[in-house]
Design a protein around this motif. Sequence first.
Motif, PDB file in Angstrom:
ATOM      1  N   THR B  45      99.725 -15.732 -64.221  1.00 12.43           N
ATOM      2  CA  THR B  45      98.664 -15.665 -64.884  1.00 12.43           C
ATOM      3  C   THR B  45      98.335 -14.712 -65.954  1.00 12.43           C
ATOM      4  N   ARG B  46      99.072 -13.252 -65.763  1.00 14.08           N
ATOM      5  CA  ARG B  46      98.833 -12.188 -66.249  1.00 14.08           C
ATOM      6  C   ARG B  46      97.386 -11.771 -66.252  1.00 14.08           C
ATOM      7  N   ASP B  47      96.693 -12.135 -65.419  1.00 11.14           N
ATOM      8  CA  ASP B  47      95.256 -11.975 -65.072  1.00 11.14           C
ATOM      9  C   ASP B  47      95.025 -11.594 -63.967  1.00 11.14           C
ATOM     10  N   HIS B  48      94.674 -10.361 -63.820  1.00  9.90           N
ATOM     11  CA  HIS B  48      94.367  -9.807 -62.265  1.00  9.90           C
ATOM     12  C   HIS B  48      93.127 -10.390 -61.767  1.00  9.90           C
ATOM     13  N   HIS B  49      91.988 -10.420 -62.489  1.00  8.58           N
ATOM     14  CA  HIS B  49      90.969 -11.144 -61.893  1.00  8.58           C
ATOM     15  C   HIS B  49      90.910 -12.695 -61.610  1.00  8.58           C
ATOM     16  N   LEU B  50      91.699 -13.183 -62.505  1.00 11.02           N
ATOM     17  CA  LEU B  50      91.766 -14.694 -62.255  1.00 11.02           C
ATOM     18  C   LEU B  50      92.884 -14.851 -60.918  1.00 11.02           C
ATOM     19  N   ALA B  51      94.039 -14.092 -60.818  1.00 12.14           N
ATOM     20  CA  ALA B  51      94.734 -14.043 -59.893  1.00 12.14           C
ATOM     21  C   ALA B  51      94.230 -13.729 -58.385  1.00 12.14           C
ATOM     22  N   ALA B  52      93.336 -12.837 -58.501  1.00 12.17           N
ATOM     23  CA  ALA B  52      92.371 -12.571 -57.356  1.00 12.17           C
ATOM     24  C   ALA B  52      91.599 -13.609 -56.922  1.00 12.17           C
ATOM     25  N   ASP B  53      90.885 -14.471 -57.938  1.00 13.67           N
ATOM     26  CA  ASP B  53      90.247 -15.569 -57.356  1.00 13.67           C
ATOM     27  C   ASP B  53      91.238 -16.829 -56.958  1.00 13.67           C
ATOM     28  N   LEU B  54      92.308 -16.923 -57.737  1.00 16.33           N
ATOM     29  CA  LEU B  54      93.280 -18.086 -57.003  1.00 16.33           C
ATOM     30  C   LEU B  54      93.823 -17.566 -55.937  1.00 16.33           C
ATOM     31  N   THR B  55      94.084 -16.306 -55.631  1.00 15.47           N
ATOM     32  CA  THR B  55      94.564 -16.233 -54.212  1.00 15.47           C
ATOM     33  C   THR B  55      93.690 -16.445 -53.288  1.00 15.47           C
ATOM     34  N   GLN B  56      92.336 -16.090 -53.405  1.00 10.97           N
ATOM     35  CA  GLN B  56      91.384 -16.490 -52.397  1.00 10.97           C
ATOM     36  C   GLN B  56      91.447 -18.164 -52.167  1.00 10.97           C
ATOM     37  N   GLN B  57      91.260 -18.801 -53.268  1.00 10.40           N
ATOM     38  CA  GLN B  57      91.244 -20.280 -53.227  1.00 10.40           C
ATOM     39  C   GLN B  57      92.391 -20.904 -52.580  1.00 10.40           C
ATOM     40  N   THR B  58      93.359 -20.064 -52.967  1.00 14.19           N
ATOM     41  CA  THR B  58      94.859 -20.618 -52.245  1.00 14.19           C
ATOM     42  C   THR B  58      94.815 -20.614 -50.725  1.00 14.19           C
ATOM     43  N   PHE B  59      94.112 -19.520 -50.240  1.00 10.24           N
ATOM     44  CA  PHE B  59      94.085 -19.481 -48.672  1.00 10.24           C
ATOM     45  C   PHE B  59      92.969 -20.229 -48.116  1.00 10.24           C
ATOM     46  N   LEU B  60      91.857 -20.239 -48.968  1.00  9.92           N
ATOM     47  CA  LEU B  60      90.865 -21.226 -48.402  1.00  9.92           C
ATOM     48  C   LEU B  60      91.409 -22.420 -48.150  1.00  9.92           C
ATOM     49  N   GLU B  61      92.190 -22.937 -49.317  1.00  8.97           N
ATOM     50  CA  GLU B  61      92.267 -24.573 -49.242  1.00  8.97           C
ATOM     51  C   GLU B  61      93.532 -24.485 -48.150  1.00  8.97           C
ATOM     52  N   ALA B  62      94.258 -23.719 -48.055  1.00  5.63           N
ATOM     53  CA  ALA B  62      95.538 -23.735 -46.740  1.00  5.63           C
ATOM     54  C   ALA B  62      94.472 -23.729 -45.626  1.00  5.63           C
ATOM     55  N   PHE B  63      93.579 -22.871 -45.317  1.00 13.30           N
ATOM     56  CA  PHE B  63      92.921 -23.075 -44.106  1.00 13.30           C
ATOM     57  C   PHE B  63      92.226 -24.486 -43.791  1.00 13.30           C
ATOM     58  N   ARG B  64      91.700 -24.795 -44.971  1.00 11.18           N
ATOM     59  CA  ARG B  64      91.026 -26.185 -44.883  1.00 11.18           C
ATOM     60  C   ARG B  64      91.722 -27.403 -44.421  1.00 11.18           C
ATOM     61  N   SER B  65      92.879 -27.261 -45.002  1.00 15.97           N
ATOM     62  CA  SER B  65      93.963 -28.503 -44.931  1.00 15.97           C
ATOM     63  C   SER B  65      95.012 -28.238 -43.951  1.00 15.97           C
ATOM     64  N   CYS B  66      94.894 -27.139 -43.334  1.00 15.79           N
ATOM     65  CA  CYS B  66      96.463 -27.155 -42.521  1.00 15.79           C
ATOM     66  C   CYS B  66      96.756 -27.952 -41.638  1.00 15.79           C
ATOM     67  N   ALA B  67      95.729 -28.889 -41.268  1.00 16.42           N
ATOM     68  CA  ALA B  67      96.019 -29.980 -40.439  1.00 16.42           C
ATOM     69  C   ALA B  67      96.834 -30.988 -41.032  1.00 16.42           C
ATOM     70  N   ARG B  68      97.029 -30.908 -42.409  1.00 12.39           N
ATOM     71  CA  ARG B  68      97.690 -31.896 -43.241  1.00 12.39           C
ATOM     72  C   ARG B  68      99.434 -31.463 -43.540  1.00 12.39           C
ATOM     73  N   LEU B  69      99.265 -30.080 -43.106  1.00 12.50           N
ATOM     74  CA  LEU B  69     100.701 -29.493 -43.184  1.00 12.50           C
ATOM     75  C   LEU B  69     101.676 -29.946 -42.674  1.00 12.50           C
ATOM     76  N   PRO B  70     102.730 -30.769 -43.347  1.00  9.36           N
ATOM     77  CA  PRO B  70     103.781 -31.735 -42.508  1.00  9.36           C
ATOM     78  C   PRO B  70     104.766 -31.085 -41.620  1.00  9.36           C
ATOM     79  N   ASP B  71     104.986 -29.719 -41.917  1.00 11.05           N
ATOM     80  CA  ASP B  71     105.960 -29.068 -41.127  1.00 11.05           C
ATOM     81  C   ASP B  71     105.402 -27.716 -40.879  1.00 11.05           C
TER      82      ASP B  71
END
Lengths: 76, 208
Positions: B45-71
């Motif tokens: 993204t070349r944007d540290h603030h946006l990247a920090a937000d997206l990093t947080q969103q990534t892990f939150l989404e992963a946590f909320r949907s880890c039951a759907r992780l196929p493998d």
Amino acid sequence: MKKCSFPSTNLVAYADGELDATQQRVVEVHLQDCAACRQLLAGFKEVDQLIQQHTPEIDDPARRANLRAQIADEPH
Amino acid sequence: MGSVNAYVVADDELIAAVRAGCTQSFGLLIDRYYSRIQTYLVRQTRDHHLAADLTQQTFLEAFRSCARLPDASSFPAWLYRIALNLTRHEWRRGRVRYVHSLEWVATEAGLGSEVPTSPDQTDECHERMLVQQVLAELNPALREVLLLSSLAGFRSKEIAYILTISDMAARQRISRAKQEFRLRYNILSRGNDDEEMFFSEYESGGVC
């Protein structure tokens, strides 16, 4: 250097360890005779090393700790 | 004096624990992958603030949907796929701007205000600038593949999964990206008038 028509995608798969034993052998036999492909494969590894060595990892311990706290509060 | 048994819990064991309700296990996954995901997103993204937000969103989404992780063993690739999809969403919204400037390249090279005190440090400085400049100049699709392959260490099948393309398409892109990088790197590092001017401007700015 003479250009080679051997698919570079085979070299990518070879470098990634994604070929079966027979396919691997085919690539290795080809590499023995083809300087262009040896150079290409060496080039792939060089690119990996350059990018790994010269791309600093970015971390933010404070945000990481906040995220852990947020996860701990998430309903599960 | 005995040896320390440093048993590292595998990702799939941690995921199993998370699915069983152990939130702390996900914390270990955060510790393991946070900086890698953030590094990837900053370079995307070349944007540290946006990247920090997206990093947080990534892990939150992963946590909320880890039951759907196929493998569970494919957790890293799955995590990067979430990160990439979030980035693409921001790209479609116009929030990702590819800023290509001398200052950005210096920032991505991790260069602060320290002045190199030895020839080795100067060489290291120049080398990092070269690598980051070449990465910055690449077509985004090729840069994306290089970040996954060379930096994150994914194999072509995993990259195919992350990018939702075929294995063959992934290998073609990896080959093209690495050849293009090497070509541009060799041209820049051989030195020419443009390059001398570039480094002259950079050094006089005192960034390195």
